[in-house]
Design an enzyme around this catalytic site. Structure first.
Site, short mmCIF file in Angstrom:
data_model
loop_
_atom_site.label_atom_id
_atom_site.label_comp_id
_atom_site.label_asym_id
_atom_site.label_seq_id
_atom_site.Cartn_x
_atom_site.Cartn_y
_atom_site.Cartn_z
N LYS A 181 0.83 -1.21 0.00
CA LYS A 181 0.00 0.00 0.00
C LYS A 181 0.86 1.25 0.00
CE LYS A 181 -4.30 -1.59 0.28
NZ LYS A 181 -5.61 -1.82 0.82
N LYS A 184 -4.09 -10.77 -7.96
CA LYS A 184 -5.31 -10.89 -7.16
C LYS A 184 -6.45 -10.05 -7.76
CE LYS A 184 -6.45 -8.63 -3.18
NZ LYS A 184 -6.56 -8.20 -1.80
N LYS A 192 -10.53 -4.59 -6.02
CA LYS A 192 -11.52 -3.53 -6.24
C LYS A 192 -10.94 -2.42 -7.08
CE LYS A 192 -13.22 -3.91 -1.57
NZ LYS A 192 -12.80 -3.56 -0.22
P1 ATP Z 1 -8.00 -3.83 -2.39
O1 ATP Z 1 -8.14 -4.72 -3.57
O2 ATP Z 1 -8.40 -2.40 -2.67
O3 ATP Z 1 -6.71 -3.98 -1.67
P2 ATP Z 1 -9.59 -5.78 -1.13
O4 ATP Z 1 -10.51 -6.17 -2.22
O5 ATP Z 1 -8.46 -6.68 -0.78
O6 ATP Z 1 -9.08 -4.29 -1.34
P3 ATP Z 1 -10.35 -5.77 1.65
O7 ATP Z 1 -11.34 -4.95 2.37
O8 ATP Z 1 -8.91 -5.52 1.94
O9 ATP Z 1 -10.53 -5.55 0.13
O10 ATP Z 1 -10.68 -7.29 1.85
C1 ATP Z 1 -11.85 -7.79 2.44
C2 ATP Z 1 -11.79 -9.30 2.56
O11 ATP Z 1 -11.85 -9.91 1.28
C3 ATP Z 1 -10.51 -9.85 3.20
O12 ATP Z 1 -10.84 -10.93 4.05
C4 ATP Z 1 -9.70 -10.32 2.04
O13 ATP Z 1 -8.81 -11.35 2.39
C5 ATP Z 1 -10.78 -10.81 1.09
N1 ATP Z 1 -10.35 -10.71 -0.30
C6 ATP Z 1 -10.05 -9.58 -0.96
N2 ATP Z 1 -9.71 -9.84 -2.26
C7 ATP Z 1 -9.80 -11.19 -2.39
C8 ATP Z 1 -9.57 -12.09 -3.48
N3 ATP Z 1 -9.20 -11.66 -4.67
N4 ATP Z 1 -9.77 -13.40 -3.26
C9 ATP Z 1 -10.16 -13.85 -2.06
N5 ATP Z 1 -10.39 -13.06 -0.99
C10 ATP Z 1 -10.21 -11.76 -1.14
#
Ligand code: ATP
Ligand code: LTN
Length: 334
Positions: free
Chosen positions: A115, A197, A200
């Site tokens: 980040k 990954k 968002k």
């Molecule tokens: P960003 O992509 O902006 O970093 P994020 O999508 O990872 O954000 P978070 O709020 O950090 O969003 O994650 C919320 C939950 O979703 C966490 O438990 C995280 O491990 C899970 N998660 C996020 N992205 C994935 C993914 N691609 N696959 C599986 N689990 C995910």
């Protein structure tokens, strides 16, 4: 509180709309677990402040996330679904735990490294101490299990380290939490680049499926998903694109990789992609419908927020009072 049951705690940041990764990696597991545990789910709006937010949008997103938790199947009558920022114990315990956390261990957090590289102009102290606030979230509720995606495992480890360090000095104050990583969908990859990954914040519109995407959009995104050479639907390391789609299909339908391989034997990638798109959009349709209904019923959402905020305050204050006493802060005069 029902002491018979173990305690489950989790939450998500209130930023943008949720993705299929958030759903399969986290939310779907939460729904399947809530009968077994006494559950607490936070809308982690204080964590979201580590990245600059536009206030009006942020407020809307946080409320929308609250409604999505319910739309995806969490029951606000049975689980405590609340806003992190409405419960001041989080910020208070985070401060105390900051004094039990080392700079060295925080600098090793991969999320901090990622980040801070991504937001070079705003490497703030909150981004650095983010895991301490997360530890406070979890420890306040004496959680036994914390369901998260694999990317959060390191934060669970530091939470355990902080809790053990504190308990070693002051006795058994905190329950030591275990991570719960779902078998399928723990890491959903981007549809445009299966080495990355699903996120968002991806700039490529086709990389990410959002929970509120309509059917046509979902199917279009899956049709465009990057696949591998060859033509066989098979889970393999050298087939990251197809393996990711199998992971998603399995996550949604509950089918094993062998079952999926059998189902698509002799069929091409095209058929498989369409089937995944349909399975995903069938799963998301009722969530979208329920979400629209909830967002139109402000009074109901307000009532859920109020009742659950109160419950969260009550439970977390018990732990906070104990911590204050243990570390030797002067007692409140009430
Ligand atoms: P960003 O992509 O902006 O970093 P994020 O999508 O990872 O954000 P978070 O709020 O950090 O969003 O994650 C919320 C939950 O979703 C966490 O438990 C995280 O491990 C899970 N998660 C996020 N992205 C994935 C993914 N691609 N696959 C599986 N689990 C995910
Ligand atoms: N950092 C988590 C969100 C989060 C969380 C928590 C998850 C904040 N506090 C406590 C579980 C328990 C993330 O998913 N990015």
């Amino acid at each position: 509180m029902d002491k018979e049951k173990k305690i489950l705690y989790s939450g998500m940041q209130a930023t943008n709309t949720l993705t299929l990764g958030n759903y399969l990696g986290a939310l779907k597991n939460w729904v399947s677990l809530y009968n077994e545990y006494e559950c607490f789910y936070g809308v982690m709006d204080l964590h979201s402040l580590t990245v600059r937010q536009v206030p009006a949008e942020f407020r809307k997103n946080a409320r929308s996330l609250y409604a999505l938790y319910i739309a995806a199947g969490l029951d606000p009558e049975k689980s405590c679904i609340y806003f992190q920022s409405h419960v001041s114990a989080h910020a208070e315990l985070a401060w105390i735990l900051n004094c039990f956390t080392y700079m060295g261990e925080l600098s090793r957090m991969t999320q901090f490294k990622d980040k801070s590289a991504k937001h070079e102009d705003n490497v703030n102290a909150g981004l650095f101490t983010y895991p301490v606030l997360m530890a406070a979230d979890i420890l306040l509720y004496q959680a036994d299990v914390v369901p998260v995606g694999v990317d959060q495992k390191q934060h669970l480890e530091i939470t355990r380290d902080i809790a053990e360090r504190f308990n070693n000095i002051y006795g058994d104050v905190f329950t030591i939490p275990e991570p719960y990583i779902g078998k399928k969908g723990a890491k959903v990859m981007s549809l445009a680049d299966p080495e990355k990954k699903m996120s968002k914040s991806d700039e490529n519109q086709n990389a990410t499926v959002f929970l509120l995407d309509d059917k046509d959009t979902v199917i279009r995104k899956f049709k465009r998903a990057v696949t591998d050479s060859g033509a066989e639907v098979k889970y393999a390391e050298d087939k990251p694109g197809i393996s990711n789609l199998m992971e998603i299909y399995g996550g949604v339908t509950g089918k094993s990789f062998e079952e999926i391989e059998r189902e698509f034997e002799g069929k091409g990638y095209g058929d498989f992609k369409l089937a995944v798109g349909e399975a995903v959009s069938d799963e998301l349709a009722p969530i979208r419908k329920r979400y629209d209904e909830l967002m139109a019923d402000s009074a109901y959402i307000d009532k859920c927020i109020k009742e659950n905020d109160d419950k969260a305050r009550y439970v977390s204050n018990k732990t906070l009072r104990k911590v204050r006493k243990k570390v030797g802060l002067t007692e409140l005069i009430l």
